[in-house]
Design an enzyme around this catalytic site. Structure first.
Site, PDB file in Angstrom:
ATOM      1  N   GLY A  92      37.177  42.989  42.507  1.00 12.31           N
ATOM      2  CA  GLY A  92      36.495  43.616  41.387  1.00 12.31           C
ATOM      3  C   GLY A  92      36.454  45.127  41.511  1.00 12.31           C
ATOM      4  CB  CYS A  93      35.595  47.718  39.026  1.00 18.66           C
ATOM      5  SG  CYS A  93      34.045  47.040  38.377  1.00 18.66           S
TER       6      CYS A  93
END
Length: 260
Positions: free
Chosen positions: A159-160
């Site tokens: 994920g970011c």
């Protein structure tokens, strides 16, 4: 020159699916990807340009309902899942059974530890199979797992928040420059698009402008990504801070390492 890889994107009508499609169609070793939507998808579009008009006039982006026979008939080798966590959790076993390699953009297969994964409250129909795929999944951060990604049947894309934190901390931890016993603080922020495409009262402009909101917390304020991730509204500038707590014994002051 080797033949180009045939890929497909399921969930192309979402924000992640759109950006992924743009990247894949420019990749020199890939054919233009086939685009699919999940069964029961509410948009009902037959071309991605109907969902995102900025794509109009670029040769068309046919958007099909998911069909395993169609994927096989088209010779797809690599399937990208830009789908919600729960959807990816059920789709991956079937995709791999169909002989496809999968790169999943959701959090369905990222977390190996059950206590971390509990944030998603997955209800697996077959717990044994789910455990096998959890063990099989390779965390798709090339800087750390580049030697494993190429041969992986299932890649769990990070994920970011996790990507930003891991890339910053990994070299410091590997060099022994951080005292782990003193803990690590990560103060992470993203824009409102990180909340996804579906509109909610919490994502309207009037609710977000010049404000920030804590997201992803559970069980004592911890997050599956990092401590204290925030989304920020428009019109804000902010500093990116690092905490000086290396093994050399510096004083733990916050220092600015960037500004946006």
């Amino acid at each position: 020159m080797s033949a180009k890889l045939k890929s497909a994107v399921l969930g192309a009508s979402g924000y992640s699916g759109l950006e992924l499609t743009r990247l894949l169609e420019r990749h020199p070793r890939l054919e233009k990807p086939l685009l699919f939507r999940r069964e029961g998808s509410t948009d009902g579009a037959t071309d991605l340009a109907e969902v995102f008009p900025e794509l109009s006039g670029n040769g068309g982006y046919p958007l099909r309902p998911l069909s395993w026979p169609e994927l096989k008939r088209q010779g797809v080798q690599l399937l990208f899942l830009a789908t919600p966590h729960e959807a990816s959790r059920s789709l991956v076993p079937e995709a791999i059974a169909q002989g496809l390699r999968v790169i999943d953009l959701s959090g369905a297969w990222r977390l190996k530890e059950a206590q971390h994964r509990s944030i998603y409250s997955f209800q697996d129909a077959d717990a044994v199979t789910a455990a096998e795929f959890t063990a099989m999944a390779v965390y798709g951060l090339p800087e750390l797992n580049g030697d494993r990604i190429g041969a992986a049947q299932l890649v769990a894309n990070p994920g970011c928040y996790a990507t930003s934190v891991i890339l910053a901390l990994a070299p410091l931890l590997q060099a022994g420059l951080i005292d782990r016993e003193r803990g690590i603080i990560s103060d992470s922020k993203s824009g409102v698009s990180g909340a996804g495409k579906a509109p909610t009262p919490r994502t309207h402009f009037v609710a977000w402008d010049h404000f920030r909101l804590e997201v992803g917390s559970f069980g004592g304020g911890q997050s599956s990504y990092a401590a204290n991730p925030f989304c920020i509204g428009g019109g804000q500038s902010f500093r990116i801070l690092g905490i000086q707590s290396p093994a050399s014994g510096r004083d733990g002051r916050a220092v600015e390492i960037g500004r946006c």
